[in-house]
Design a protein around this motif. Structure first.
Motif, mmCIF file in Angstrom:
data_model
loop_
_atom_site.group_PDB
_atom_site.id
_atom_site.type_symbol
_atom_site.label_atom_id
_atom_site.label_comp_id
_atom_site.label_asym_id
_atom_site.label_seq_id
_atom_site.Cartn_x
_atom_site.Cartn_y
_atom_site.Cartn_z
ATOM 1 N N VAL A 46 0.838 -1.205 0.000
ATOM 2 C CA VAL A 46 0.000 0.000 0.000
ATOM 3 C C VAL A 46 0.866 1.246 0.000
ATOM 4 O O VAL A 46 0.626 2.189 -0.763
ATOM 5 N N SER A 47 1.886 1.266 0.851
ATOM 6 C CA SER A 47 2.782 2.429 0.918
ATOM 7 C C SER A 47 3.491 2.645 -0.405
ATOM 8 O O SER A 47 3.656 3.781 -0.868
ATOM 9 N N ALA A 48 3.916 1.548 -1.054
ATOM 10 C CA ALA A 48 4.626 1.663 -2.327
ATOM 11 C C ALA A 48 3.723 2.219 -3.415
ATOM 12 O O ALA A 48 4.133 3.083 -4.203
ATOM 13 N N VAL A 49 2.486 1.752 -3.484
ATOM 14 C CA VAL A 49 1.558 2.244 -4.507
ATOM 15 C C VAL A 49 1.257 3.715 -4.291
ATOM 16 O O VAL A 49 1.278 4.528 -5.233
ATOM 17 N N CYS A 56 1.244 4.652 -10.595
ATOM 18 C CA CYS A 56 -0.080 4.442 -9.988
ATOM 19 C C CYS A 56 -0.746 5.805 -9.824
ATOM 20 O O CYS A 56 -0.600 6.478 -8.799
ATOM 21 N N SER A 57 -1.476 6.207 -10.844
ATOM 22 C CA SER A 57 -2.029 7.553 -10.937
ATOM 23 C C SER A 57 -3.261 7.733 -10.062
ATOM 24 O O SER A 57 -4.078 6.818 -9.897
ATOM 25 N N GLY A 289 -8.609 4.480 -4.656
ATOM 26 C CA GLY A 289 -8.253 3.845 -5.911
ATOM 27 C C GLY A 289 -7.083 4.505 -6.601
ATOM 28 O O GLY A 289 -6.809 5.688 -6.414
ATOM 29 N N ARG A 290 -6.379 3.741 -7.390
ATOM 30 C CA ARG A 290 -5.308 4.240 -8.241
ATOM 31 C C ARG A 290 -5.433 3.559 -9.612
ATOM 32 O O ARG A 290 -5.950 2.458 -9.734
ATOM 33 N N LEU A 309 -6.572 -0.141 -9.331
ATOM 34 C CA LEU A 309 -6.001 -0.717 -8.118
ATOM 35 C C LEU A 309 -6.740 -0.128 -6.919
ATOM 36 O O LEU A 309 -6.880 1.089 -6.813
ATOM 37 N N MET A 310 -7.192 -0.968 -6.018
ATOM 38 C CA MET A 310 -7.764 -0.504 -4.763
ATOM 39 C C MET A 310 -6.756 -0.797 -3.657
ATOM 40 O O MET A 310 -6.379 -1.950 -3.440
ATOM 41 N N VAL A 311 -6.284 0.260 -3.007
ATOM 42 C CA VAL A 311 -5.317 0.086 -1.918
ATOM 43 C C VAL A 311 -6.092 0.076 -0.599
ATOM 44 O O VAL A 311 -6.761 1.038 -0.248
ATOM 45 N N HIS A 312 -6.017 -1.037 0.096
ATOM 46 C CA HIS A 312 -6.877 -1.270 1.249
ATOM 47 C C HIS A 312 -6.183 -0.828 2.536
ATOM 48 O O HIS A 312 -5.392 -1.562 3.126
#
Length: 401
Positions: A46-49, A56-57, A289-290, A309-312
């Protein structure tokens, strides 16, 4: 301030740790076939995204439904922008929304909070959200922008429409999202028109409010357009909603852990850490989202460009590789590397006022009421988890000295 609730009382919020644990157990990165999206759930991923806007826009417009009334609303929404546009607009806003401005909010927050609590001075039972958690941040935002007091109720109506989530299911679905956008479009259209009129009035009659400050902000000779300021006002409403959800979540969390509020009353200096612990356990916006801008590899999976991408955050904030005893409420934690307010260039600019409002709005009731409790969890209504994690209505009972 103690709880009289039996420990076996149930709340939908109690089920979240098991849900988030099951997401992590499925793997750090998984594909949700039902909704056509990838989900990142571990803290490191998550931190990386969140820290990689190049791959990851935050701009989801190429893959989400369009709605005409949101075009103006989105122009100043730098949360949904990438560099260099994000950097330019955030720099412009930062010139007006300075740390000094945030620090100056404390007496305003205290005054609004005191006024709202006086409104229930003769009652031993009231809805905490309707009475305090919802009107407090909206009132502070409206006053900060220079909105006349008689019109501040409009902002509460618009915020309720934006974050109601009545047309969404329990998870993000593009068809649900399109219907939801259509449903709230009238409120967005009304808000856009009102705020544009207010901006134009401030151009002709500048004052000492944030709106006037935004009109004079400048980067490399450029100033924000009126429509961009409208989008920034929308972001302020988002920041206000964080406070609304955070206050309700804090009271429910403390009520579910008897003795917590007694301990905080004895040591109010722990309130900032307690607020962070509530944010970690129940992030208000749990799954931002990204959009991938190019093929990327995450968790051993190759993910194509223009994929959602959904970052949870909820799952990441309970990651045992990052937090000791992650499911335990510990208001003495002094290290809070949680991404509830985001991470990287999109770290929420509204985090400082949200934290300040939460601290004040928790401390003042602690001073006024010897006890505060949730009498029945059956009477609580909850937010749509596709929009935010928290309560929509929270009846409480209090006693007075």
């Amino acid at each position: 301030m103690t709880s009289t609730r039996p420990t076996e009382a149930e709340s939908p919020l109690d089920a979240l740790p098991d849900l988030w644990r099951s997401l992590r157990e499925a793997g750090p990165v998984t594909y949700d076939e039902a909704h056509g999206q990838w989900r990142v759930v571990d803290h490191q991923g998550v931190s990386a995204v969140l820290a990689d806007p190049g791959a990851c826009s935050s701009d989801l417009t190429p893959i989400t439904p369009a709605q005409q009334d949101f075009e103006t609303f989105l122009q100043g929404n730098f949360f949904g922008m990438d560099p260099p546009e994000h950097r330019t607009l955030r720099t412009l806003v930062s010139q007006a929304f300075t740390p000094g401005v945030v620090q100056g909010l404390e007496p305003r927050i205290e005054a609004v909070c005191a006024r709202l609590l006086e409104g229930v001075a003769d009652r031993d039972r009231f809805d905490l959200v309707d009475t305090l958690a919802h009107p407090l941040p909206i009132g502070v935002i409206a006053e900060l922008l220079g909105i006349p007091a008689d019109d501040q109720g409009l902002f509460q109506e618009w915020a309720a429409a934006l974050f109601g989530g009545g047309r969404l299911g329990g998870s993000l679905d593009m068809a649900d999202l399109e219907r939801a956008l259509e449903a709230i479009a009238p409120a967005v259209r009304e808000m856009n028109g009102y705020v544009l009129d207010h901006i134009r009035h401030r151009r002709a009659h500048p004052g000492g409010d944030l709106t006037s400050g935004l009109l004079t902000a400048e980067v490399d000779g450029a100033r924000p357009a009126d429509e961009e300021i409208v989008g920034f006002v929308g972001l302020l409403l988002v920041a206000g909603h964080i406070t609304t959800v955070l206050l309700g979540n804090a009271v429910v969390t403390f009520d579910r852990h008897p003795g917590t509020l007694v301990a905080l009353r004895g040591n109010p200096g722990r309130l900032p850490d307690a607020v962070e612990e509530v944010l970690r356990r129940l992030p208000p916006f749990p799954e931002p989202g990204r959009r991938t801008t190019r093929p990327v590899v995450l968790g051993g999976h190759e993910i194509p460009a223009d994929t959602l991408l959904m970052v949870h955050l909820g799952a990441a904030n309970r990651d045992p590789s990052r937090f000791n005893d992650p499911d335990v409420l510990d208001v003495t934690r002094s290290s809070h590397p949680h991404p509830a307010f985001g991470h990287g260039i999109h770290f929420c600019f509204g985090a400082p006022p949200a934290r300040l409002e939460a601290r004040i709005a928790l401390h003042m009731p602690m001073e006024r009421f010897p006890t505060l409790a949730v009498p029945s969890y059956d009477d609580i209504t909850y937010q749509n988890p596709a929009v935010s994690v928290g309560v929509r209505h929270l009846p409480i009972v209090v006693t007075r000295p």
